[in-house]
Design a protein around this motif. Structure first.
Motif: not given
Length: 227
Positions: A70, A202-203
């Motif tokens: 993450t 990134t997300r």
């Protein structure tokens, strides 16, 4: 007189110590390999585009304290990012996806994108996301000009393809290539300009360059690893 003797079958026996090591890859990213980080005291993992444990510190994508990685658990490798930009600068104008973008941008059938944008065709267009906040956040970055005028196209990460006629988020843009009014790259190579805003993770996930650029990147990493 000949006597027929039964022939005993010889069974191939493998040594007990013979083991087949499996290689771990990230879910959804079968081209990213995961290795235990032996240099760390706590549990962490080294991520690499090469299938063998990296020995050159410039080669790994980065280190993550958990899987899947993450933005909070991942620490990117600045040296890898430099190699990534080096490869994109050298080969982005040869990528079939970018060539298609350049030709579409100046096509008489292309959309007027005076506010800046990217034209997508084929699978990228079909994979565009329908989220309401998809790509407008990067509109101030500039992009393709209107049909027949030339301008700039963005070289971007495929983890989140933008809506048709939109440009990607800044964190997904590797850089940009300049296109003339005939749909050809200016000076033959497009005068690639790094965005300075790209993020490895990134997300929406970790790095996902086009197959063409990924192949070139892996080749370069192999060269560096063998030095």
């Amino acid at each position: 007189m000949f006597t027929l003797r039964p022939i005993a079958r010889q069974v191939l026996r493998l040594p007990k110590w013979t083991q087949i090591r499996s290689v771990t890859t990230l879910d959804g990213r079968p081209y990213i390999y995961v290795f235990p980080n032996e240099a760390a005291s706590g549990e962490s993992h080294v991520l690499s585009l090469l299938p063998s444990r990296p020995t050159n510190p410039s080669v790994p994508i980065g280190i993550t304290s958990k899987l899947p990685p993450t933005p909070e658990s991942f620490k990117e490798n600045p040296s890898f990012l430099n190699i990534l930009q080096e490869v994109i600068s050298k080969y982005a104008h040869e990528d079939p996806d970018n060539i298609s973008q350049a030709q579409m941008m100046v096509s008489t059938s292309g959309a007027n994108l005076s506010s800046g944008g990217v034209l997508l065709t084929g699978q990228k267009a079909r994979r565009r996301r329908a989220s309401a906040d998809s790509s407008g956040g990067a509109s101030g970055q500039g992009g393709a000009g209107s049909a027949g005028r030339g301008g700039w196209i963005h070289v971007f990460d495929e983890r989140r393809p933008p809506e048709y006629g939109r440009i990607p988020w800044p964190e997904d843009i590797f850089g940009s290539l300049e296109v003339d009014g005939e749909g050809k790259f200016v000076d033959g190579n497009g005068n690639y300009q790094p965005s300075g805003t790209y993020r490895t993770i990134t997300r929406d996930g970790i790095i996902a360059p086009s197959p063409f650029l990924r192949e070139k990147l892996v080749q370069r990493l192999h060269e560096i690893e063998s030095q």
